[in-house]
Design a protein around this motif. Sequence first.
Motif, PDB file in Angstrom:
ATOM      1  N   MET A  38      38.941  28.919  26.132  1.00  0.00           N
ATOM      2  CA  MET A  38      38.015  27.784  26.049  1.00  0.00           C
ATOM      3  C   MET A  38      37.798  27.486  24.564  1.00  0.00           C
ATOM      4  O   MET A  38      37.557  28.417  23.782  1.00  0.00           O
ATOM      5  CB  MET A  38      36.654  28.148  26.671  1.00  0.00           C
ATOM      6  CG  MET A  38      36.674  28.314  28.181  1.00  0.00           C
ATOM      7  SD  MET A  38      35.185  29.181  28.743  1.00  0.00           S
ATOM      8  CE  MET A  38      33.890  28.060  28.260  1.00  0.00           C
ATOM      9  N   ILE A  39      37.900  26.231  24.189  1.00  0.00           N
ATOM     10  CA  ILE A  39      37.804  25.865  22.767  1.00  0.00           C
ATOM     11  C   ILE A  39      36.775  24.751  22.602  1.00  0.00           C
ATOM     12  O   ILE A  39      36.743  23.811  23.400  1.00  0.00           O
ATOM     13  CB  ILE A  39      39.158  25.344  22.229  1.00  0.00           C
ATOM     14  CG1 ILE A  39      40.280  26.361  22.499  1.00  0.00           C
ATOM     15  CG2 ILE A  39      39.064  25.019  20.740  1.00  0.00           C
ATOM     16  CD1 ILE A  39      41.679  25.818  22.218  1.00  0.00           C
ATOM     17  N   ALA A  40      35.952  24.868  21.566  1.00  0.00           N
ATOM     18  CA  ALA A  40      35.022  23.781  21.252  1.00  0.00           C
ATOM     19  C   ALA A  40      34.928  23.608  19.737  1.00  0.00           C
ATOM     20  O   ALA A  40      35.138  24.565  18.976  1.00  0.00           O
ATOM     21  CB  ALA A  40      33.633  24.056  21.819  1.00  0.00           C
ATOM     22  N   VAL A  41      34.628  22.398  19.335  1.00  0.00           N
ATOM     23  CA  VAL A  41      34.451  22.071  17.933  1.00  0.00           C
ATOM     24  C   VAL A  41      33.096  21.375  17.803  1.00  0.00           C
ATOM     25  O   VAL A  41      32.768  20.493  18.599  1.00  0.00           O
ATOM     26  CB  VAL A  41      35.603  21.122  17.491  1.00  0.00           C
ATOM     27  CG1 VAL A  41      35.289  20.462  16.176  1.00  0.00           C
ATOM     28  CG2 VAL A  41      36.915  21.889  17.410  1.00  0.00           C
ATOM     29  N   CYS A  42      32.297  21.802  16.832  1.00  0.00           N
ATOM     30  CA  CYS A  42      30.940  21.241  16.676  1.00  0.00           C
ATOM     31  C   CYS A  42      30.783  20.588  15.309  1.00  0.00           C
ATOM     32  O   CYS A  42      30.463  21.254  14.311  1.00  0.00           O
ATOM     33  CB  CYS A  42      29.895  22.349  16.855  1.00  0.00           C
ATOM     34  SG  CYS A  42      30.054  23.216  18.438  1.00  0.00           S
ATOM     35  N   PRO A  43      31.033  19.282  15.225  1.00  0.00           N
ATOM     36  CA  PRO A  43      30.894  18.556  13.953  1.00  0.00           C
ATOM     37  C   PRO A  43      29.450  18.116  13.725  1.00  0.00           C
ATOM     38  O   PRO A  43      28.625  18.216  14.633  1.00  0.00           O
ATOM     39  CB  PRO A  43      31.798  17.341  14.164  1.00  0.00           C
ATOM     40  CG  PRO A  43      31.737  17.074  15.639  1.00  0.00           C
ATOM     41  CD  PRO A  43      31.483  18.411  16.325  1.00  0.00           C
ATOM     42  N   PRO A  44      29.148  17.583  12.551  1.00  0.00           N
ATOM     43  CA  PRO A  44      27.816  16.995  12.322  1.00  0.00           C
ATOM     44  C   PRO A  44      27.605  15.815  13.278  1.00  0.00           C
ATOM     45  O   PRO A  44      28.568  15.228  13.765  1.00  0.00           O
ATOM     46  CB  PRO A  44      27.891  16.497  10.877  1.00  0.00           C
ATOM     47  CG  PRO A  44      29.016  17.253  10.248  1.00  0.00           C
ATOM     48  CD  PRO A  44      29.987  17.549  11.338  1.00  0.00           C
ATOM     49  N   PHE A  45      26.349  15.439  13.500  1.00  0.00           N
ATOM     50  CA  PHE A  45      26.022  14.372  14.463  1.00  0.00           C
ATOM     51  C   PHE A  45      26.854  13.106  14.261  1.00  0.00           C
ATOM     52  O   PHE A  45      27.356  12.538  15.227  1.00  0.00           O
ATOM     53  CB  PHE A  45      24.542  13.984  14.348  1.00  0.00           C
ATOM     54  CG  PHE A  45      23.599  15.006  14.917  1.00  0.00           C
ATOM     55  CD1 PHE A  45      23.765  15.498  16.198  1.00  0.00           C
ATOM     56  CD2 PHE A  45      22.504  15.445  14.171  1.00  0.00           C
ATOM     57  CE1 PHE A  45      22.881  16.428  16.738  1.00  0.00           C
ATOM     58  CE2 PHE A  45      21.610  16.375  14.698  1.00  0.00           C
ATOM     59  CZ  PHE A  45      21.804  16.862  15.984  1.00  0.00           C
TER      60      PHE A  45
END
Length: 255
Positions: A38-45
């Motif tokens: 499972m992969i996720a990327v969390c950028p700025p808003f």
Amino acid sequence: MRTKFIAGNWKLNPVDGQQARDLCRQLKARLAPFSKTMIAVCPPFVGLGMVNEAFRDTNIAVGAQNLYWEETGAFTGEISAPMIKSAGCTYVIIGHSERRQYFGETNETVRLRTQAALKADLLPIVCVGETLNERESGVLKEVVSEQIREGLRGFSEAEISKVVVAYEPVWAIGTGKTASPAQAQEMHQYIRELLAEVFSQSIADKMLILYGGSVKPENATDLLSQADIDGALVGGASLKADSFAGIVSSAEELI
Ligand code: PGA
């Protein structure tokens, strides 16, 4: 067996939209071969719309790095859970130590944010972890226990089963110092026992507990092969497609 989950926390990076687009393009190419992790990327808003668009039709999910617990109204500068959901996100990071340290986040605000995330059908990644001072004075388990008991107080089993916990010792974040696999495993096992006590054994057995703090391709396999380490929350190394893909590749080999 629990699966592995690798999430990238871009923090306050990159400043330039073109750099963010380039990183997405490279990540899409480098992560394409991995289908089990499972992969996720969390950028700025501000990047949520663009990054969601870039990863459409891939197995890369997108998350925000924070949210405000009210849904709408006169709260200038805040972003709510339904807004994040409608931008296409699956996840939201809550209670990161940088938010606790610099922005006054408490276990109570972590609880409010987690509640708001669940209500909007977002999966919360709730961060816990001790400072160096707390570790050296021997209260690390008390600190983490309070963060879990207070931050996740009152949730039902159905709600808690959607929560991902990230153990991030503050002294290991962005410092190049990583907890040893044994130190990390000891705390992850403790957190799982705590979740079993507060909720239930079957919920605790299913919950994902990520490790965070200077995870890089060179140390990923040793950390991810520990029995209670189900993945990683990656800061610095998530900003380069090669290093993030290297970590995902380590996870993929362990599944
Ligand atoms: P780091 O950050 O990988 O740069 O240490 C991890 C985090 O803060 O989530």
